[in-house]
Design a protein around this motif. Structure first.
Motif, short mmCIF file in Angstrom:
data_model
loop_
_atom_site.label_atom_id
_atom_site.label_comp_id
_atom_site.label_asym_id
_atom_site.label_seq_id
_atom_site.Cartn_x
_atom_site.Cartn_y
_atom_site.Cartn_z
N TRP A 219 -15.28 6.81 5.94
CA TRP A 219 -13.94 6.59 5.97
C TRP A 219 -13.24 8.09 5.60
N ALA A 220 -13.89 8.74 4.55
CA ALA A 220 -13.50 9.92 4.21
C ALA A 220 -13.67 11.01 5.20
N GLU A 221 -14.62 10.71 6.29
CA GLU A 221 -14.86 11.67 7.36
C GLU A 221 -13.77 11.32 8.37
N PHE A 222 -13.47 10.23 8.51
CA PHE A 222 -12.50 9.98 9.51
C PHE A 222 -11.12 10.47 9.21
N LEU A 223 -10.76 10.45 7.75
CA LEU A 223 -9.58 10.98 7.24
C LEU A 223 -9.50 12.66 7.51
N ALA A 224 -10.62 13.29 7.25
CA ALA A 224 -10.82 14.50 7.27
C ALA A 224 -10.58 15.15 8.67
N VAL B 60 0.75 -1.33 -0.16
CA VAL B 60 -0.01 -0.03 -0.05
C VAL B 60 0.84 1.45 0.08
N THR B 61 0.51 2.27 -0.87
CA THR B 61 1.07 3.55 -0.90
C THR B 61 -0.20 4.45 -0.35
N ASN B 62 0.45 5.63 -0.09
CA ASN B 62 -0.71 6.65 0.05
C ASN B 62 -1.65 6.67 -1.02
N GLU B 63 -1.47 6.81 -2.10
CA GLU B 63 -2.27 6.93 -3.27
C GLU B 63 -3.20 5.50 -3.08
N ASP B 64 -2.62 4.35 -2.89
CA ASP B 64 -3.39 3.38 -3.01
C ASP B 64 -4.55 3.45 -1.64
N PHE B 65 -4.14 3.92 -0.87
CA PHE B 65 -5.25 3.92 0.42
C PHE B 65 -6.23 5.07 -0.07
N HIS B 66 -5.97 6.39 -0.68
CA HIS B 66 -6.92 7.24 -1.07
C HIS B 66 -7.85 6.51 -2.10
N TRP C 131 -8.60 9.11 11.48
CA TRP C 131 -7.61 8.24 10.62
C TRP C 131 -6.60 9.08 10.20
N GLU C 132 -5.32 8.47 10.26
CA GLU C 132 -4.23 9.31 9.53
C GLU C 132 -3.31 8.44 8.84
N LEU C 133 -2.70 8.85 7.88
CA LEU C 133 -1.60 8.11 7.19
C LEU C 133 -0.07 8.76 7.57
#
Length: 465
Positions: free
Chosen positions: A333-338, A294-300, A342-344
């Motif tokens: 999930w997008a809400e968690f990231l925002a 997994v890369t950052n791009e894969d996760f998003h 959740w953090e990468l």
């Protein structure tokens, strides 16, 4: 002469490392002789296709540079198959090349591919591939594995939708029965084991996996029929620990993208929704790595596909109900990231040559500033496991905690959980009797990808278990 257990060095270990020329019948030899050159050939062929189909700006310069990069990849393959020495890496601006070259010069100055430990030459190969691309002008951001990663996932959207529907229902049921510790325990077991078996979909182990075979494998993963093949299982101890945590921090050191990442994300989702976690930190790779890592791009990309499933496979759309489930999850999930739940964190340590026993020293920033702040750190997959136990011929009955060394004994250590389907002939924490039984059933049990471990080092939680 092997090192004592308290006098560990990369080239002086307490047990022999896996090396290809030691045994021509080993999986290590098979990997160097057949499997990994095949992967490198796929990289060359896929990249050549990208060059041939390029129609963007500066086409002539882009294609010419692409041909030069293809020659560099072919040179790398030639060095591998003819057992040349591992040469120093050229600086690509990423920030870890000095570490890599110091490692080679200090510990393996004259080693060749067949005389260098498996964990060294294999990680070196992937780092060198990345260097070839990152030193280029036009191709530096090119992920030479991305098409394979995305196509295998999008081809199995029905299995994805079924899994997401199951976890959505399980999460709702868990939230409605928070007083029922037995049901919560069973739900956790299902989530943890799904994350374990998701590791079977590893494109560096199965580079030619067909879409049909992948979907069949995923169905087995989701059904739980593989759970009798967990050869070392600390699930109940892990649950005893997790069930004591409220609004804690969980870190997940990721392995494969696609279906395995989905399982990991769903586990993190369940932990947050049930209140065990209010922070989950995912640790992907900063550069393309081991085909499907997994890369950052894969996760998003995964989150965006969940939010809009039609992007994944417009020719074979899901039903309305399945699409709604995926969209609801993707938006959550997008809400968690925002909001930072959740953090990468894509630290360079995950693609350096050092094993994880060096986290408190070489990887001090990651250890002190990130991992020791977590309550639980989950290491996913085979490569992370090999870096945890250093890819040695440990006696199989060696306790998991002993193999981890400093990251288990540090007073600040978090609980460490390993979820690994075994794809390499190194393993610890399995009783001698169980290992004997497994060898009688199939000689390749350690590296077949059919058996797994769920192992715990309690760290600073020891007295609470």
């Amino acid at each position: 002469m092997m090192a004592a257990k308290d006098d560990f060095a990369p080239n002086n270990t307490p047990y022999p490392p896996l090396i290809a020329d030691r045994d021509s019948t080993s999986f290590t030899y098979e990997s160097l002789h057949d499997r990994v050159p095949h992967i490198l050939t796929d990289v060359i062929n896929d990249y050549y296709g990208a060059i041939q189909s390029y129609q963007g700006p500066n086409a002539e310069a882009v294609v010419d540079e692409g041909k030069a990069l293809t020659s560099a990849l072919s040179k790398l393959k030639h060095e591998m198959v003819t057992d040349k020495a591992l040469t120093p890496l050229e600086d690509d601006g990423t920030g870890d090349i000095d570490m890599w070259n110091h490692w080679l010069k200090t510990y393996f100055p004259s080693a060749t591919w067949y005389t260098t430990p498996f964990l060294t030459w294999e990680t070196y190969m992937y780092r060198r591939i990345a260097t070839i691309f990152r030193r280029s002008v036009h191709w530096k951001d090119y992920d030479f594995f991305v098409n394979k990663k995305q196509s295998t996932f999008t081809a199995s959207m029905i299995a994805v939708a079924k899994l997401c529907s199951r976890v959505t229902a399980l999460t709702s049921e868990s939230k409605a029965n928070t007083a029922n510790k037995i049901k919560l325990h069973l739900a956790f077991v299902e989530m943890l084991q799904a994350s374990l078996w998701g590791n079977q979909t590893d494109l560096s182990m199965f580079p030619d996996l067909s879409n049909e075979a992948l979907e069949e494998m995923q169905a087995r993963i989701s059904s739980g029929e593989n759970n009798s093949k967990i050869v070392s299982n600390d699930t109940d101890k892990i649950w005893s620990l997790v069930s004591q945590i409220k609004n804690g921090r969980f870190d997940i050191v990721l392995d494969n993208s696609g279906f395995e990442l989905l399982q990991d994300v769903l586990l993190a989702y369940w932990l947050v929704e049930l209140g065990y976690a209010n922070k989950v930190v995912f640790h992907p790779k900063r550069i393309p790595w081991y085909v499907s890592d997994v890369t950052n791009e894969d996760f998003h990309w995964l989150v965006s596909v969940a939010q809009n499933p039609a992007l994944a496979n417009p020719k074979n759309p899901l039903g309305q109900e399945e699409e709604t489930v995926l969209k609801n999850l993707g938006n959550r999930w997008a809400e968690f990231l925002a909001n930072g739940t959740w953090e990468l964190k894509d630290e360079l340590f995950w693609t350096c040559p050092y094993g994880f026993r060096y986290l408190p020293t070489i990887g001090k920033d990651v250890w002190e500033n990130e991992l020791t702040k977590a309550d639980v750190v989950i290491f996913k997959g085979d490569l992370n496991y090999r870096k945890l136990d250093y890819d040695l011929h440990w006696p199989v009955s060696t306790p998991f905690v002993e193999a981890l060394g400093p990251i288990a004994s540090d007073p600040k250590a978090p609980a460490i959980v390993a979820l690994r389907t075994s794809k390499c002939d190194t393993i610890v924490g399995v009783t001698a009797k169980r290992a004997e039984e497994l060898f009688e059933q199939r000689k390749d049990w350690m590296y077949s990808g059919q058996y797994g471990v769920i192992q715990l080092s309690p760290g600073r939680w020891l007295e609470k278990l």
